[in-house]
Scaffold this motif. Structure first.
Motif, mmCIF file in Angstrom:
data_model
loop_
_atom_site.group_PDB
_atom_site.id
_atom_site.type_symbol
_atom_site.label_atom_id
_atom_site.label_comp_id
_atom_site.label_asym_id
_atom_site.label_seq_id
_atom_site.Cartn_x
_atom_site.Cartn_y
_atom_site.Cartn_z
ATOM 1 N N UNK A 68 0.814 -1.217 0.000
ATOM 2 C CA UNK A 68 0.000 0.000 0.000
ATOM 3 C C UNK A 68 0.846 1.267 0.000
ATOM 4 N N UNK A 69 2.132 1.105 -0.380
ATOM 5 C CA UNK A 69 3.028 2.248 -0.510
ATOM 6 C C UNK A 69 3.356 2.485 -1.979
ATOM 7 N N UNK A 70 3.626 3.736 -2.315
ATOM 8 C CA UNK A 70 4.135 4.049 -3.635
ATOM 9 C C UNK A 70 5.342 4.958 -3.434
ATOM 10 N N UNK A 71 6.457 4.634 -4.089
ATOM 11 C CA UNK A 71 7.720 5.291 -3.755
ATOM 12 C C UNK A 71 8.492 5.697 -5.007
ATOM 13 N N UNK A 72 9.446 6.603 -4.791
ATOM 14 C CA UNK A 72 10.326 7.096 -5.842
ATOM 15 C C UNK A 72 11.721 7.249 -5.261
ATOM 16 N N UNK A 73 12.758 6.747 -5.923
ATOM 17 C CA UNK A 73 14.121 6.990 -5.439
ATOM 18 C C UNK A 73 14.382 8.490 -5.303
ATOM 19 N N UNK A 74 14.976 8.877 -4.194
ATOM 20 C CA UNK A 74 15.228 10.301 -3.920
ATOM 21 C C UNK A 74 16.635 10.467 -3.367
ATOM 22 N N UNK A 75 17.599 9.912 -4.082
ATOM 23 C CA UNK A 75 18.988 9.947 -3.634
ATOM 24 C C UNK A 75 19.614 11.267 -4.077
ATOM 25 N N UNK A 76 20.197 11.986 -3.130
ATOM 26 C CA UNK A 76 20.695 13.331 -3.418
ATOM 27 C C UNK A 76 21.869 13.331 -4.391
ATOM 28 N N UNK A 77 22.709 12.313 -4.350
ATOM 29 C CA UNK A 77 23.924 12.336 -5.164
ATOM 30 C C UNK A 77 23.916 11.284 -6.277
ATOM 31 N N UNK A 78 22.756 10.731 -6.582
ATOM 32 C CA UNK A 78 22.701 9.656 -7.580
ATOM 33 C C UNK A 78 21.366 9.694 -8.312
ATOM 34 N N UNK A 79 21.403 9.454 -9.609
ATOM 35 C CA UNK A 79 20.179 9.386 -10.415
ATOM 36 C C UNK A 79 20.222 8.164 -11.337
ATOM 37 N N UNK A 80 20.816 7.072 -10.829
ATOM 38 C CA UNK A 80 20.996 5.871 -11.658
ATOM 39 C C UNK A 80 19.682 5.147 -11.920
ATOM 40 N N UNK A 81 18.705 5.265 -11.031
ATOM 41 C CA UNK A 81 17.424 4.578 -11.197
ATOM 42 C C UNK A 81 16.549 5.354 -12.172
ATOM 43 N N UNK A 82 16.259 4.752 -13.310
ATOM 44 C CA UNK A 82 15.520 5.436 -14.373
ATOM 45 C C UNK A 82 14.230 4.661 -14.668
ATOM 46 N N UNK A 136 7.961 -1.273 -16.499
ATOM 47 C CA UNK A 136 8.891 -2.283 -15.980
ATOM 48 C C UNK A 136 9.619 -1.827 -14.714
ATOM 49 N N UNK A 137 9.215 -0.710 -14.127
ATOM 50 C CA UNK A 137 9.924 -0.234 -12.950
ATOM 51 C C UNK A 137 11.167 0.535 -13.349
ATOM 52 N N UNK A 138 12.297 0.238 -12.667
ATOM 53 C CA UNK A 138 13.513 1.015 -12.883
ATOM 54 C C UNK A 138 14.580 0.212 -13.620
ATOM 55 N N UNK A 139 15.171 0.866 -14.605
ATOM 56 C CA UNK A 139 16.438 0.407 -15.156
ATOM 57 C C UNK A 139 17.513 1.162 -14.384
ATOM 58 N N UNK A 140 18.495 0.420 -13.848
ATOM 59 C CA UNK A 140 19.521 1.032 -13.011
ATOM 60 C C UNK A 140 20.834 1.017 -13.776
ATOM 61 N N UNK A 141 21.266 2.174 -14.201
ATOM 62 C CA UNK A 141 22.502 2.302 -14.959
ATOM 63 C C UNK A 141 23.682 1.842 -14.107
ATOM 64 N N UNK A 142 24.374 0.794 -14.554
ATOM 65 C CA UNK A 142 25.499 0.251 -13.814
ATOM 66 C C UNK A 142 25.188 -1.015 -13.047
ATOM 67 N N UNK A 143 23.915 -1.425 -13.044
ATOM 68 C CA UNK A 143 23.516 -2.652 -12.340
ATOM 69 C C UNK A 143 23.272 -3.774 -13.341
ATOM 70 N N UNK A 195 12.020 8.048 -18.247
ATOM 71 C CA UNK A 195 11.502 9.291 -17.676
ATOM 72 C C UNK A 195 12.656 10.139 -17.156
ATOM 73 N N UNK A 196 12.764 11.347 -17.681
ATOM 74 C CA UNK A 196 13.780 12.292 -17.239
ATOM 75 C C UNK A 196 13.154 13.603 -16.814
ATOM 76 N N UNK A 197 13.968 14.603 -16.645
ATOM 77 C CA UNK A 197 13.490 15.897 -16.165
ATOM 78 C C UNK A 197 12.538 16.568 -17.151
ATOM 79 N N UNK A 198 12.611 16.181 -18.426
ATOM 80 C CA UNK A 198 11.736 16.764 -19.444
ATOM 81 C C UNK A 198 10.606 15.836 -19.846
ATOM 82 N N UNK A 199 10.355 14.834 -19.038
ATOM 83 C CA UNK A 199 9.276 13.899 -19.329
ATOM 84 C C UNK A 199 9.783 12.612 -19.963
#
Length: 254
Positions: free
Chosen positions: A62-76, A218-225, A240-244
């Motif tokens: 019953x949770x919905x979440x988004x990665x919010x890592x300050x120094x990383x944006x690998x989860x796309x 499909x959820x997140x593609x993680x660059x480097x994983x 999904x990026x900053x411009x949609x």
């Protein structure tokens, strides 16, 4: 950074969002992760799930979440573009290997057969993962504790002689206004030669086409994983990026 600051950073003002404490990243060694999350409940849960999934969120119970890592944006966040998806030779081979598989939709209610297969899957393929210690109660919570429009899609084969059906794979899947979201999928490890992980994604594309839905999330593609790199195989993909949402380069297509 406060909860309000994180919410503003991700354009989420006006809702009740919270921030997790830093924890080891399950995908990239040596990194720490944080998530912004909210609760899904009541009559608006399905609509909120659809809206926030389009904005890059992922559901868990019953949770919905988004990665919010300050120094990383690998989860796309990534989604398959259904109308442009073609069946290549290798995709046809996977479908042919599973020509005897039956797709069946079930209400989100955990069964002992599902859990037994999940335990075999985790013990064989993800014994060191975050779900390695999952109990039957944990599994029931994962499947049943939600107010959104979700379903268990079972994949079965029928014995030629007894005509009894045997479960070989399953996917917990949310039905959104613009697509299907594959929350979690697993399969019988003894049937690994079938390529069931890949097959379930291909079947979700087919199912979305039947429903007239444009995307499979499909959820997140993680660059480097390495464990998340398989998602790049299912072009055409949008990220999904900053411009949609925009098209991912088709560097891998099979």
């Amino acid at each position: 950074m406060s909860n309000e600051d994180f919410a503003r950073r991700f354009g989420l003002e006006g809702g009740e969002f919270y921030i997790t404490a830093p924890a080891p990243c399950p995908y990239l060694k040596g990194r720490r992760e944080r998530k912004i999350f909210s609760y899904l409940s009541g009559e608006t849960a399905s609509a909120t799930n659809s809206l926030l999934t389009r904005r890059g969120f992922r559901r868990s119970q019953n949770l919905i979440y988004l990665p919010a890592c300050e120094a990383c944006s690998a989860c796309v966040p990534v989604r398959i573009v259904v109308d442009e998806f073609d069946i290549s030779r290798s995709r046809k081979r996977t479908i042919a290997k599973n020509a005897d598989v039956i797709r069946r939709l079930r209400a989100p209610s955990a069964t002992s057969e599902q859990f037994s297969m999940l335990r075999a899957y985790l013990d064989t393929r993800h014994s060191d993962g975050g779900m390695a210690d999952m109990t039957v109660l944990d599994y029931a919570s994962m499947v049943e504790e939600t107010s959104v429009d979700t379903v268990i899609i079972e994949y079965l084969v029928r014995d030629r002689h007894s005509r009894e059906e045997r479960l070989i794979a399953a996917a917990l899947t949310d039905r959104l206004t613009d697509g299907l979201s594959m929350v979690y999928s697993f399969f019988e490890p003894e049937e690994s030669a079938r390529g069931l992980g890949r097959y379930m994604i291909l079947d979700h594309v087919s199912f979305a086409q039947e429903l007239g839905l444009p995307y499979v999330y499909l959820g997140y593609w993680v660059n480097g994983s390495g464990k998340m790199d398989y998602k790049k195989q299912f072009q055409p993909l949008e990220t999904l990026g900053t411009r949609g949402w925009s098209r991912m380069g088709a560097s891998t297509r099979s």
